[in-house]
Design a protein around this motif. Structure first.
Motif, PDB file in Angstrom:
ATOM      1  N   ALA B 122     -18.944  -7.109  28.499  1.00  0.00           N
ATOM      2  CA  ALA B 122     -18.412  -8.106  29.426  1.00  0.00           C
ATOM      3  C   ALA B 122     -19.048  -8.006  30.814  1.00  0.00           C
ATOM      4  O   ALA B 122     -19.443  -9.029  31.383  1.00  0.00           O
ATOM      5  CB  ALA B 122     -16.895  -8.010  29.494  1.00  0.00           C
ATOM      6  N   PRO B 123     -19.170  -6.800  31.387  1.00  0.00           N
ATOM      7  CA  PRO B 123     -19.782  -6.724  32.730  1.00  0.00           C
ATOM      8  C   PRO B 123     -21.234  -7.217  32.746  1.00  0.00           C
ATOM      9  O   PRO B 123     -21.646  -7.921  33.664  1.00  0.00           O
ATOM     10  CB  PRO B 123     -19.732  -5.223  33.059  1.00  0.00           C
ATOM     11  CG  PRO B 123     -18.724  -4.636  32.137  1.00  0.00           C
ATOM     12  CD  PRO B 123     -18.700  -5.492  30.916  1.00  0.00           C
ATOM     13  N   GLU B 124     -21.965  -6.857  31.706  1.00  0.00           N
ATOM     14  CA  GLU B 124     -23.367  -7.268  31.609  1.00  0.00           C
ATOM     15  C   GLU B 124     -23.450  -8.796  31.549  1.00  0.00           C
ATOM     16  O   GLU B 124     -24.257  -9.435  32.230  1.00  0.00           O
ATOM     17  CB  GLU B 124     -23.941  -6.659  30.329  1.00  0.00           C
ATOM     18  CG  GLU B 124     -25.443  -6.555  30.268  1.00  0.00           C
ATOM     19  CD  GLU B 124     -25.888  -6.020  28.904  1.00  0.00           C
ATOM     20  OE1 GLU B 124     -26.970  -6.404  28.447  1.00  0.00           O
ATOM     21  OE2 GLU B 124     -25.119  -5.240  28.289  1.00  0.00           O
ATOM     22  N   PHE B 125     -22.565  -9.377  30.739  1.00  0.00           N
ATOM     23  CA  PHE B 125     -22.535 -10.823  30.567  1.00  0.00           C
ATOM     24  C   PHE B 125     -22.180 -11.511  31.887  1.00  0.00           C
ATOM     25  O   PHE B 125     -22.806 -12.500  32.286  1.00  0.00           O
ATOM     26  CB  PHE B 125     -21.535 -11.178  29.470  1.00  0.00           C
ATOM     27  CG  PHE B 125     -21.436 -12.646  29.189  1.00  0.00           C
ATOM     28  CD1 PHE B 125     -22.354 -13.268  28.349  1.00  0.00           C
ATOM     29  CD2 PHE B 125     -20.431 -13.414  29.766  1.00  0.00           C
ATOM     30  CE1 PHE B 125     -22.278 -14.621  28.088  1.00  0.00           C
ATOM     31  CE2 PHE B 125     -20.346 -14.768  29.502  1.00  0.00           C
ATOM     32  CZ  PHE B 125     -21.266 -15.363  28.666  1.00  0.00           C
ATOM     33  N   MET B 126     -21.196 -10.962  32.583  1.00  0.00           N
ATOM     34  CA  MET B 126     -20.760 -11.568  33.848  1.00  0.00           C
ATOM     35  C   MET B 126     -21.871 -11.506  34.896  1.00  0.00           C
ATOM     36  O   MET B 126     -22.062 -12.451  35.659  1.00  0.00           O
ATOM     37  CB  MET B 126     -19.509 -10.846  34.381  1.00  0.00           C
ATOM     38  CG  MET B 126     -18.227 -11.199  33.659  1.00  0.00           C
ATOM     39  SD  MET B 126     -17.984 -12.977  33.476  1.00  0.00           S
ATOM     40  CE  MET B 126     -17.844 -13.450  35.219  1.00  0.00           C
ATOM     41  N   LYS B 127     -22.588 -10.389  34.915  1.00  0.00           N
ATOM     42  CA  LYS B 127     -23.658 -10.218  35.883  1.00  0.00           C
ATOM     43  C   LYS B 127     -24.735 -11.291  35.636  1.00  0.00           C
ATOM     44  O   LYS B 127     -25.171 -11.985  36.545  1.00  0.00           O
ATOM     45  CB  LYS B 127     -24.254  -8.807  35.724  1.00  0.00           C
ATOM     46  CG  LYS B 127     -25.318  -8.453  36.738  1.00  0.00           C
ATOM     47  CD  LYS B 127     -25.576  -6.950  36.735  1.00  0.00           C
ATOM     48  CE  LYS B 127     -26.849  -6.605  37.467  1.00  0.00           C
ATOM     49  NZ  LYS B 127     -28.063  -6.761  36.617  1.00  0.00           N
ATOM     50  N   LEU B 128     -25.096 -11.439  34.374  1.00  0.00           N
ATOM     51  CA  LEU B 128     -26.085 -12.422  33.975  1.00  0.00           C
ATOM     52  C   LEU B 128     -25.612 -13.835  34.353  1.00  0.00           C
ATOM     53  O   LEU B 128     -26.379 -14.653  34.867  1.00  0.00           O
ATOM     54  CB  LEU B 128     -26.259 -12.324  32.456  1.00  0.00           C
ATOM     55  CG  LEU B 128     -27.560 -12.786  31.835  1.00  0.00           C
ATOM     56  CD1 LEU B 128     -28.718 -11.983  32.409  1.00  0.00           C
ATOM     57  CD2 LEU B 128     -27.494 -12.596  30.314  1.00  0.00           C
ATOM     58  N   ALA B 129     -24.337 -14.099  34.113  1.00  0.00           N
ATOM     59  CA  ALA B 129     -23.778 -15.425  34.401  1.00  0.00           C
ATOM     60  C   ALA B 129     -23.873 -15.718  35.900  1.00  0.00           C
ATOM     61  O   ALA B 129     -24.259 -16.815  36.311  1.00  0.00           O
ATOM     62  CB  ALA B 129     -22.326 -15.501  33.930  1.00  0.00           C
ATOM     63  N   ARG B 130     -23.530 -14.740  36.708  1.00  0.00           N
ATOM     64  CA  ARG B 130     -23.588 -14.954  38.160  1.00  0.00           C
ATOM     65  C   ARG B 130     -25.020 -15.226  38.622  1.00  0.00           C
ATOM     66  O   ARG B 130     -25.267 -16.126  39.412  1.00  0.00           O
ATOM     67  CB  ARG B 130     -22.995 -13.744  38.887  1.00  0.00           C
ATOM     68  CG  ARG B 130     -21.501 -13.905  39.157  1.00  0.00           C
ATOM     69  CD  ARG B 130     -21.011 -12.859  40.145  1.00  0.00           C
ATOM     70  NE  ARG B 130     -21.093 -11.523  39.593  1.00  0.00           N
ATOM     71  CZ  ARG B 130     -20.111 -10.964  38.874  1.00  0.00           C
ATOM     72  NH1 ARG B 130     -18.990 -11.635  38.655  1.00  0.00           N
ATOM     73  NH2 ARG B 130     -20.233  -9.748  38.388  1.00  0.00           N
ATOM     74  N   GLU B 131     -25.953 -14.441  38.112  1.00  0.00           N
ATOM     75  CA  GLU B 131     -27.356 -14.629  38.501  1.00  0.00           C
ATOM     76  C   GLU B 131     -27.850 -16.024  38.130  1.00  0.00           C
ATOM     77  O   GLU B 131     -28.431 -16.733  38.947  1.00  0.00           O
ATOM     78  CB  GLU B 131     -28.247 -13.595  37.792  1.00  0.00           C
ATOM     79  CG  GLU B 131     -28.127 -12.193  38.370  1.00  0.00           C
ATOM     80  CD  GLU B 131     -28.810 -11.155  37.477  1.00  0.00           C
ATOM     81  OE1 GLU B 131     -28.642  -9.965  37.752  1.00  0.00           O
ATOM     82  OE2 GLU B 131     -29.497 -11.554  36.491  1.00  0.00           O
ATOM     83  N   ASN B 132     -27.600 -16.405  36.878  1.00  0.00           N
ATOM     84  CA  ASN B 132     -28.093 -17.699  36.415  1.00  0.00           C
ATOM     85  C   ASN B 132     -27.409 -18.865  37.115  1.00  0.00           C
ATOM     86  O   ASN B 132     -28.045 -19.876  37.420  1.00  0.00           O
ATOM     87  CB  ASN B 132     -27.927 -17.811  34.898  1.00  0.00           C
ATOM     88  CG  ASN B 132     -28.903 -16.910  34.158  1.00  0.00           C
ATOM     89  OD1 ASN B 132     -30.004 -16.652  34.650  1.00  0.00           O
ATOM     90  ND2 ASN B 132     -28.504 -16.429  33.001  1.00  0.00           N
ATOM     91  N   ALA B 133     -26.106 -18.712  37.358  1.00  0.00           N
ATOM     92  CA  ALA B 133     -25.377 -19.780  38.039  1.00  0.00           C
ATOM     93  C   ALA B 133     -25.944 -19.981  39.438  1.00  0.00           C
ATOM     94  O   ALA B 133     -26.106 -21.114  39.901  1.00  0.00           O
ATOM     95  CB  ALA B 133     -23.884 -19.445  38.092  1.00  0.00           C
ATOM     96  N   ALA B 134     -26.278 -18.871  40.100  1.00  0.00           N
ATOM     97  CA  ALA B 134     -26.822 -18.959  41.452  1.00  0.00           C
ATOM     98  C   ALA B 134     -28.141 -19.741  41.453  1.00  0.00           C
ATOM     99  O   ALA B 134     -28.372 -20.583  42.312  1.00  0.00           O
ATOM    100  CB  ALA B 134     -27.028 -17.554  42.023  1.00  0.00           C
TER     101      ALA B 134
END
Ligand SMILES: Nc1ncnc2c1ncn2[C@@H]1O[C@H](COP(=O)(O)OP(=O)(O)O)[C@@H](O)[C@H]1O
Ligand SMILES: [Mg+2]
Lengths: 500, 254
Positions: B122-134
Motif C-alpha cells: 500500500a505505501p509503495e502504491f500510494m507513493k507512486l500515485a502521488r508522483e504520477n498525479a503530480a
C-alpha cells in the motif's frame, strides 16, 4: 458473446455446491417431542426453568396463534408449512456453561472454525471464562463480545466481566429470565406485542433463546456485541428472541451474523428482535445474514420470517438498522422504527442479494409519531439468476408529527434478464408539514463497465464483485469496519454463481 | 511488440448479417516505437482498439493479433492487460462507488498475480500515485472520487493517462485521448505520455488531429479508411492529412 449474455448462461447452471457453509455438525441433541401443542410450550418453559408468569405469557401467545391465519400477502410463494412436523426445542446435551475448554464438544468448536468465525472469537470460545479477558487484553483489535447461539441455547458468553464493570447486561434471554426477571417482564413484548403477527406470535409461544442486552443510563457500551446464530438440528424450527434496551444517553452497537448448514428440508426461522431506545440513546443493529438459500431449484433452503422492530421511545433517540441479506430460500423481513420520541431518528440501510431461485420480500417501516422525527432509508437490491425481490417500504407520518422528514432511496441492480426487482413504497402522510423525498433507480449490470474493469486486469468475477461493491457502497460504509470486510466477501461469494 | 495481420472483425450479432467493420487490417509496431492512426469518423479506429483489447462485443472473423510474438487473438481482456496491453478509452466508463485508487490497486494486483508476482504494498502504491498525479496536475480529491464519476471529458482523459502510468503497460493504445482537451490540458497529457516513452514500450495513438502528434512525434503514421490501413508514412503524412483531409481515401475506399 457479450459478458452479460454469458452471465445469464452461467446463472442458469447455478449449483448448490456454491454454498460454502453447508455442513451439519454431529452432536447429540435433546429434542422436545415433535409437534406443537400446549404441552410443547410447557416442555420448553419447564426445560428453561421459567417463572410461572412467563409460562402464562407463552400459553397466551400460543392460544392466540391458534386463532391466527398465516399471512400470504408478501410477494413470496412457498409450500405450506406443516407446523406439527417439526421440533420446537433442541439443546446441545449438557450445554449451558463450560468451565474449561475440555468440556466444549469438539464438533462444536469445529463448526465455528468451518464458519470462519474470526480467530479472535474462536479464541474467546476456546478461552472459556478467565482466559477470555486475558486474550482480550493481549489483543489490540477492537473487542467483540460473543454470545454464541448454537441452535437454541447459548453455549458461550464472554467478556462478561468487562461488560459487568460498565454495568452492561449481556446474556441469553433464558439467563436474564433467571437473573433479571423484572427487566424482561417490563420490556418483553413491549415493542412487538404478543399477537403482532402470525410468526411473531408463534415465536412468543415457543421461543427457545436469544440475546438480552441492557445498557444503563449514560453508558457507552465498551465493545461491539456480536452473536452468531447457527441452525443445526435437522428439522428444528428456530425461534430466536432478542431484546435490547438502551437507557437514557446509552449507546450500543450490536452485530448479528449467521450461516446455516446444508440440508434438504425447508427450515422455518421466525425470530423476533425488539429494541428500545430511551432519551438520547442510540442503538446500531447490524446484520449479515447468509442462510442456506437451497439448491439451484430453491429446494431445501431456509425460510426466514423475521419481525424486527425498534421503539425510539425517548426524545432524540436513534436506531439504525443495517443489514446485508444474501441467504435464505425465502426472506420476509421489515426492520422497523417507531419514532415516538420528539426528535428521534430511524435509519435503515440494506443490501439484499438474491440469486438462483431465491425470493426476498424485505423493506422497512418508519412510523413517525413524534415531532421533528427523521428517517432515512437506503435500500440496495441485487437480483441475479431467476431470483425475485421486492422492496416494500412504509413511511407513515402521524398527525402530531410536525416537521417530520423522510428520505428514501431504493436502487436495484439486475444481473441477467430472468430476475426481477420490484419497489413498493407506501406513504401515509397525515401531517401537511412533513417532508418526504423518494428516489428509485433500476439498472442492469453494464457490459461497458465490465469490459472497462477487465481491460484493466480484473477477471470477470472480480469485476462483478467490484461493481456490486461499488453499487452498495453507501450501505457498506454504515457497517462496523470488520463486518464491512466480511460483508464484501459475502457479496462476492453470493454472486459467484452469476459469472464464469 | 504488436503485430496485427489481416484482421477482420464484425459486431457479435445473433444473426450472421452483421457487416464487417475491420476488413483486413495489417499493423506492425516494433518495441519502442510510436505509431499513429488517423482516419475519418466511423472508419473503424475504435473498433480496432477494442478488438485489440479483447472486447467480446466483436467477433474476429479472420486474421490474427500477436503480442510480443504470442498469438492473443482469442485471449481474455484481463489476460491481455496482464501481458501489458492498456487501452485509454475514447469514452472512459464511470464506475460509481469505487474510488479510483481502490480500482487501480485491485487492477494492479490482479495483473501482478496473473504474472506470478506478489502484490504491491500500500505505501509503495500510494507513493507512486502521488508522483504520477503530480505529473498530470491531478488533485488528491480527484483520486478519492469514484472512477470517472462526475469528471469533465478532459478530466476523464487525464485520468486515463494517470491509470496508464500506474499500470505501466508495454503497449499503450490511446483512442482519441486528445479530443475534449484544451491547449493546456493537451500539453500536460502529451508531456505525461512522452515521459512514458521507453525502449521497451510501444504506443498506438489514434487521433483526428495533428496537434497531439506534434508533441508526440510518432515514428510512423497510418491512414485508416473503411476498415483498412490504406497508407503509411512518416510524420509528414500527418501534416498532409491535416491540410488535405481524408477525401482522397474516402473515394478510394468507396
Ligand atoms: N456497438 C456498435 N453498434 C453499432 N455500430 C457500431 C458499433 N461499434 C461500431 N459500430 C460501427 O462501426 C463503424 C466503425 O466505428 P468506430 O470503430 O467507432 O469508428 P471510429 O472510431 O473510427 O470513429 C461505424 O460505422 C460504427 O457506426
Ligand atoms: Mg472512435
Amino acid at each position: 458473446m457479450p459478458a452479460v449474455k454469458e452471465t445469464i448462461e452461467d446463472v442458469k447452471q447455478l449449483e448448490s455446491d456454491k454454498y460454502k457453509y453447508g455442513f451439519t455438525t454431529e452432536i447429540e441433541q435433546e429434542f422436545a417431542p415433535k409437534g406443537l401443542n400446549e404441552d410443547t410450550v410447557r416442555f420448553i418453559s419447564a426445560k428453561k426453568n421459567e417463572p410461572e408468569w412467563m409460562l402464562e405469557w407463552r400459553l397466551d401467545a400460543f392460544r392466540r396463534w391458534q386463532q391466527m391465519e398465516e399471512p400470504n400477502w408478501a410477494k413470496v410463494g412457498y409450500p405450506p408449512i406443516d407446523y406439527q412436523d417439526a421440533y420446537y426445542y433442541a439443546a446441545p446435551k449438557n450445554a449451558a456453561k463450560y468451565k474449561s475448554l475440555d468440556e466444549v464438544p469438539k464438533e462444536l468448536l469445529e463448526t465455528y472454525e468451518k464458519l470462519g468465525i474470526p480467530l479472535r472469537e474462536a479464541e474467546v470460545l476456546l478461552g472459556v471464562e478467565g482466559a477470555a479477558e486475558t486474550a482480550a487484553a493481549a489483543r489490540e483489535t477492537p473487542k467483540v463480545a460473543v454470545d454464541a447461539v448454537f441452535d437454541s441455547v447459548s453455549v458461550a458468553t464472554t467478556f462478561k466481566k468487562e461488560l459487568e464493570k460498565a454495568g452492561v447486561i449481556f446474556m441469553s434471554i433464558s439467563e436474564a429470565l433467571q437473573e433479571h426477571p423484572e427487566l424482561i417482564r417490563k420490556y418483553l413484548g413491549s415493542v412487538v406485542p404478543v399477537s403482532d403477527n402470525f410468526f411473531a406470535t408463534l415465536n412468543a409461544a415457543v421461543f427457545s433463546d436469544g440475546s438480552f442486552v441492557y445498557v444503563p443510563k449514560g453508558v457507552r457500551c465498551p465493545m461491539e456485541l456480536s452473536t452468531y446464530f447457527r441452525m443445526n438440528a435437522q428439522g428444528t424450527g428456530q425461534f430466536e428472541r432478542t431484546l435490547i434496551i438502551a437507557d437514557e444517553g446509552a449507546y450500543v452497537s450490536y452485530l448479528e451474523g449467521c450461516t446455516a448448514p446444508m440440508r434438504d428440508e425447508n427450515q422455518l426461522h421466525a425470530a423476533v428482535v425488539e429494541l428500545v431506545a430511551m432519551d438520547d440513546a442510540e442503538i446500531k443493529y447490524s446484520t449479515v445474514q447468509n442462510w442456506w438459500p437451497g439448491d439451484a431449484d430453491g429446494k431445501g433452503g431456509v425460510y426466514n420470517f423475521v419481525t424486527k422492530r425498534a421503539d425510539c421511545r425517548g426524545r432524540n433517540s436513534k436506531v439504525s438498522w443495517t443489514q446485508v441479506e444474501t441467504g435464505s430460500a425465502i426472506t420476509w423481513k421489515y426492520p422497523s422504527c417507531i419514532l415516538r420520541g420528539d426528535g428521534s431518528q430511524g435509519e435503515f440501510y440494506s443490501i439484499a442479494v438474491s440469486n438462483g431461485r431465491q425470493q426476498a420480500d424485505t423493506g422497512t417501516k418508519m412510523i413517525h409519531l413524534g415531532k421533528n422525527t427523521r428517517s432515512r432509508i437506503i435500500a440496495k437490491g441485487i437480483a441475479a439468476g431467476r431470483s425475485d425481490q421486492t422492496y416494500r417500504g412504509l413511511v407513515s407520518i402521524h398527525a402530531k408529527a410536525d416537521g417530520a422528514r423522510n428520505f428514501t432511496q431504493c436502487d436495484s441492480l439486475l444481473i441477467g434478464d430472468q430476475c426481477g426487482a420490484h419497489t413498493v413504497p407506501y406513504i401515509e402522510a397525515k401531517n401537511p408539514r412533513a417532508t418526504l423525498e423518494h428516489e428509485a433507480t433500476t439498472s442492469k449490470l453494464s457490459d461497458d463497465q465490465l469490459f472497462y474493469a477487465r481491460q484493466r486486469g480484473l477477471d470477470e468475477e472480480a469485476a462483478v464483485a467490484l461493481l456490486v461493491n461499488g453499487f452498495c457502497r453507501d450501505v457498506l460504509q454504515e457497517l462496523p469496519m470488520e463486518f464491512a470486510v466480511e460483508a464484501q466477501k459475502l457479496l462476492a461469494v453470493s454472486l459467484e454463481g452469476s459469472v464464469g | 511488440m504488436l503485430k496485427i495481420t489481416d484482421l477482420r472483425a464484425r459486431l457479435d450479432a445473433e444473426d450472421d448479417a452483421a457487416i464487417e467493420i475491420l476488413k483486413g487490417v495489417n499493423l506492425d509496431i516494433p518495441a519502442g516505437e510510436v505509431h499513429a492512426i488517423m482516419g475519418p469518423n466511423g472508419c473503424g479506429k475504435s473498433t480496432l482498439s477494442y478488438v485489440a483489447a479483447g472486447h467480446d462485443g466483436y467477433e474476429v472473423t479472420g486474421g490474427s493479433i500477436a503480442f510480443e510474438g504470442e498469438d492473443i487473438t482469442e485471449a481474455e481482456p484481463e489476460e491481455r492487460a496482464a501481458k501489458g496491453l492498456f487501452l485509454s478509452f475514447q469514452y472512459p466508463v464511470e464506475i460509481p462507488g469505487v474510488p479510483t485508487l481502490t480500482f487501480l490497486k485491485e487492477a494492479a494486483n490482479a495483473q501482478r498475480k496473473a504474472r506470478g508476482e506478489g502484490p504491491i504494498s500500500a505505501p509503495e502504491f500510494m507513493k507512486l500515485a502521488r508522483e504520477n498525479a503530480a505529473k498530470l496536475g491531478i488533485s488528491n480529491d480527484m483520486l478519492k472520487r469514484p472512477v470517472n464519476v462526475g469528471f469533465s471529458g478532459g478530466e476523464k482523459k487525464r485520468m486515463e493517462i494517470f491509470q496508464a502510468m500506474m499500470l505501466a503497460p508495454k503497449l499503450l493504445i490511446l483512442d482519441e485521448t486528445d479530443s475534449g482537451l484544451d491547449i493546456d490540458a493537451l500539453r500536460i497529457v502529451a508531456d505525461g505520455v512522452n515521459a512514458m516513452r521507453a525502449p521497451d514500450r510501444s504506443m498506438l495513438v489514434i487521433t483526428h488531429y495533428q496537434r497531439l502528434l506534434q508533441y508526440l512525434k510518432p515514428d510512423v503514421v497510418h491512414v485508416m479508411s473503411a476498415g483498412r490501413i490504406v497508407e503509411s508514412g512518416g510524420p509528414e503524412l500527418a501534416e498532409q492529412l491535416e491540410a488535405e483531409g481524408y477525401d482522397k481515401y474516402a473515394t478510394e475506399a468507396a
